[in-house]
Design a protein around this motif. Sequence first.
Motif, mmCIF file in Angstrom:
data_model
loop_
_atom_site.group_PDB
_atom_site.id
_atom_site.type_symbol
_atom_site.label_atom_id
_atom_site.label_comp_id
_atom_site.label_asym_id
_atom_site.label_seq_id
_atom_site.Cartn_x
_atom_site.Cartn_y
_atom_site.Cartn_z
ATOM 1 N N THR A 40 0.858 -1.179 0.000
ATOM 2 C CA THR A 40 0.000 0.000 0.000
ATOM 3 C C THR A 40 0.893 1.228 0.000
ATOM 4 O O THR A 40 1.765 1.369 0.849
ATOM 5 C CB THR A 40 -0.907 0.019 1.241
ATOM 6 N N ALA A 42 1.243 5.683 -0.902
ATOM 7 C CA ALA A 42 0.558 6.936 -0.583
ATOM 8 C C ALA A 42 -0.806 6.965 -1.260
ATOM 9 O O ALA A 42 -0.967 6.511 -2.383
ATOM 10 C CB ALA A 42 1.402 8.120 -1.035
ATOM 11 N N GLY A 43 -1.764 7.491 -0.565
ATOM 12 C CA GLY A 43 -3.110 7.535 -1.106
ATOM 13 C C GLY A 43 -3.816 6.192 -1.056
ATOM 14 O O GLY A 43 -4.821 5.983 -1.709
ATOM 15 N N ARG A 44 -3.229 5.251 -0.294
ATOM 16 C CA ARG A 44 -3.782 3.903 -0.112
ATOM 17 C C ARG A 44 -3.916 3.139 -1.424
ATOM 18 O O ARG A 44 -4.774 2.287 -1.562
ATOM 19 C CB ARG A 44 -5.105 3.961 0.635
ATOM 20 N N ARG A 45 -3.053 3.437 -2.388
ATOM 21 C CA ARG A 45 -3.045 2.675 -3.642
ATOM 22 C C ARG A 45 -2.450 1.302 -3.393
ATOM 23 O O ARG A 45 -1.430 1.173 -2.737
ATOM 24 C CB ARG A 45 -2.235 3.400 -4.718
#
Length: 108
Positions: A40, A42-45
């Motif tokens: 995971t 940044a931005g929970r991608r």
Amino acid sequence: MSEKAPGAYRTIGELSEETGVARHILRYWETRFPQLRPLTRAGRRRYYRPDDVALVRRINALLGSEGYTIRGVQTLLASEAKRVATCDADAVGAVRRALVAALDADRG
């Protein structure tokens, strides 16, 4: 979609398109199967490793064509993990015994 190398990480959209499993189902499976842990960022991608992709394909096959339930797949994967851990411990023990025998032979 461009072809990615077999070892490349996949986004959730790419994996969804490849496997035919909806994104929300993939996110749900992450909560049900502790073995499925994509990276995971940044931005929970989410970025799925090749092992994660193989696991998603296997879970999909077990649930879809082999008639397993979520609980059944959880049990199956957990029992396989225990079996692998036991095999790994046996392999380490065998290597250790071989090294001890080689050291003994070298000494005497």
